[in-house]
Design a protein around this motif. Structure first.
Motif, mmCIF file in Angstrom:
data_model
loop_
_atom_site.group_PDB
_atom_site.id
_atom_site.type_symbol
_atom_site.label_atom_id
_atom_site.label_comp_id
_atom_site.label_asym_id
_atom_site.label_seq_id
_atom_site.Cartn_x
_atom_site.Cartn_y
_atom_site.Cartn_z
ATOM 1 N N ASN A 1 0.710 -1.256 -0.059
ATOM 2 C CA ASN A 1 0.096 -0.202 -0.255
ATOM 3 C C ASN A 1 0.771 1.156 0.115
ATOM 4 O O ASN A 1 0.169 2.455 -0.114
ATOM 5 N N ASP A 2 2.055 1.368 0.125
ATOM 6 C CA ASP A 2 2.937 2.347 -0.088
ATOM 7 C C ASP A 2 2.890 3.285 -1.464
ATOM 8 O O ASP A 2 2.590 2.288 -2.420
ATOM 9 N N ILE A 3 2.763 4.088 -1.740
ATOM 10 C CA ILE A 3 2.648 4.802 -3.034
ATOM 11 C C ILE A 3 3.968 5.385 -3.378
ATOM 12 O O ILE A 3 4.809 6.296 -2.497
ATOM 13 N N VAL A 4 4.466 4.658 -4.470
ATOM 14 C CA VAL A 4 5.791 5.184 -4.970
ATOM 15 C C VAL A 4 5.973 5.435 -6.286
ATOM 16 O O VAL A 4 4.775 5.532 -7.039
ATOM 17 N N PHE A 5 7.105 5.841 -6.874
ATOM 18 C CA PHE A 5 7.199 6.186 -8.078
ATOM 19 C C PHE A 5 8.141 5.097 -8.848
ATOM 20 O O PHE A 5 9.148 4.979 -8.117
ATOM 21 N N HIS A 6 7.691 4.824 -9.942
ATOM 22 C CA HIS A 6 8.770 3.921 -10.788
ATOM 23 C C HIS A 6 8.941 4.572 -12.295
ATOM 24 O O HIS A 6 7.810 4.930 -12.783
ATOM 25 N N GLU A 7 10.014 4.463 -12.821
ATOM 26 C CA GLU A 7 10.352 5.306 -13.984
ATOM 27 C C GLU A 7 9.409 4.644 -15.241
ATOM 28 O O GLU A 7 8.930 5.252 -15.980
ATOM 29 N N ASN A 8 9.138 3.309 -15.125
ATOM 30 C CA ASN A 8 8.095 2.625 -16.079
ATOM 31 C C ASN A 8 6.802 2.532 -15.711
ATOM 32 O O ASN A 8 5.907 2.646 -16.733
ATOM 33 N N GLY A 9 6.324 3.022 -14.547
ATOM 34 C CA GLY A 9 5.114 3.063 -14.063
ATOM 35 C C GLY A 9 4.185 4.354 -13.504
ATOM 36 O O GLY A 9 3.249 4.449 -13.589
ATOM 37 N N ASP B 1 15.445 1.349 -8.005
ATOM 38 C CA ASP B 1 14.558 1.950 -9.155
ATOM 39 C C ASP B 1 13.070 2.478 -8.720
ATOM 40 O O ASP B 1 12.446 2.961 -9.516
ATOM 41 N N ILE B 2 12.694 2.057 -7.397
ATOM 42 C CA ILE B 2 11.672 2.674 -6.747
ATOM 43 C C ILE B 2 12.026 3.823 -5.874
ATOM 44 O O ILE B 2 13.096 3.875 -5.075
ATOM 45 N N ARG B 3 11.228 4.914 -5.646
ATOM 46 C CA ARG B 3 11.300 5.700 -4.521
ATOM 47 C C ARG B 3 9.766 6.392 -4.087
ATOM 48 O O ARG B 3 8.686 6.178 -4.764
ATOM 49 N N TYR B 4 9.937 6.733 -2.793
ATOM 50 C CA TYR B 4 8.568 7.235 -2.352
ATOM 51 C C TYR B 4 8.209 8.595 -3.140
ATOM 52 O O TYR B 4 9.107 9.137 -3.652
ATOM 53 N N ILE B 5 7.018 8.769 -3.256
ATOM 54 C CA ILE B 5 6.530 10.084 -3.965
ATOM 55 C C ILE B 5 6.886 11.362 -3.006
ATOM 56 O O ILE B 5 7.178 11.020 -1.659
ATOM 57 N N ILE B 6 6.835 12.597 -3.469
ATOM 58 C CA ILE B 6 7.055 13.491 -2.680
ATOM 59 C C ILE B 6 6.118 13.982 -1.721
ATOM 60 O O ILE B 6 5.091 13.380 -1.699
ATOM 61 N N THR B 7 6.783 14.316 -0.586
ATOM 62 C CA THR B 7 5.970 14.639 0.722
ATOM 63 C C THR B 7 5.179 15.862 0.373
ATOM 64 O O THR B 7 5.537 16.763 -0.559
ATOM 65 N N LYS B 8 4.063 16.276 1.128
ATOM 66 C CA LYS B 8 3.324 17.436 0.715
ATOM 67 C C LYS B 8 4.012 18.603 1.407
ATOM 68 O O LYS B 8 4.321 19.772 0.337
#
Length: 161
Positions: free
Chosen positions: A5-13, A55-62
């Protein structure tokens, strides 16, 4: 280690939710993977091996999103007049996950669009596609971080660049 359930960023998705952590059916080595569900298109899945966790990172915080947006007006646009170099640079920027680079790219393309429109021309097809891609990434991530709709953030973005 990321959690389900973590929201993350991945370059392909792009922006994704971690749906599962385990060994997918198609893997015979027993290696563990993150199963990412793309928020833009929930039927799209991205599998990332634990060995590629970087290749994954958490999205930016508010808080960081607000701070980042406060400096957008001061950023210089990025637009290389050489088509081949521009393609290479923009592909790298899109994969980088670097917000400042995304905004520089966005500003560079928007400036070129303005210049071309003033001359009665349109933006070339590749630049139009890059503009669409970078806008999508920025809107996806920042609207989620700021907990506002994508439409509302797009309106806010138009006032910043």
């Amino acid at each position: 280690m990321y959690q389900i359930n973590d929201i993350v960023f991945h370059e392909n998705g792009g922006v994704c939710r971690i749906n599962n952590i385990g060994t997918p059916d198609f893997v015979t080595t027993g290696q563990l993977y993150y199963t990412l569900e793309c928020l833009e298109n929930p039927t799209t899945k991205v599998y990332v091996a634990f060995t590629h966790e970087s290749d994954i990172r958490y999205i930016i915080t508010k808080e960081n999103a607000i701070q980042c947006l406060s400096g957008v007006r001061e950023l210089q646009g990025q637009y290389n007049e050489d088509n081949k170099n521009r393609d290479r640079e923009y592909a790298e920027v899109l994969k980088s996950g670097n917000f400042q680079k995304w905004f520089c790219m966005l500003k560079g393309i928007l400036h070129e669009k303005y210049v071309r429109n003033a001359a009665g021309k349109q933006l070339n097809l590749k630049d139009s596609r890059y503009l669409e891609q970078v806008e999508k990434l920025i809107i996806q991530e920042f609207s989620i971080a700021l907990d506002i709709s994508a439409e509302d953030f797009k309106e806010k973005l138009e006032t910043l660049v």
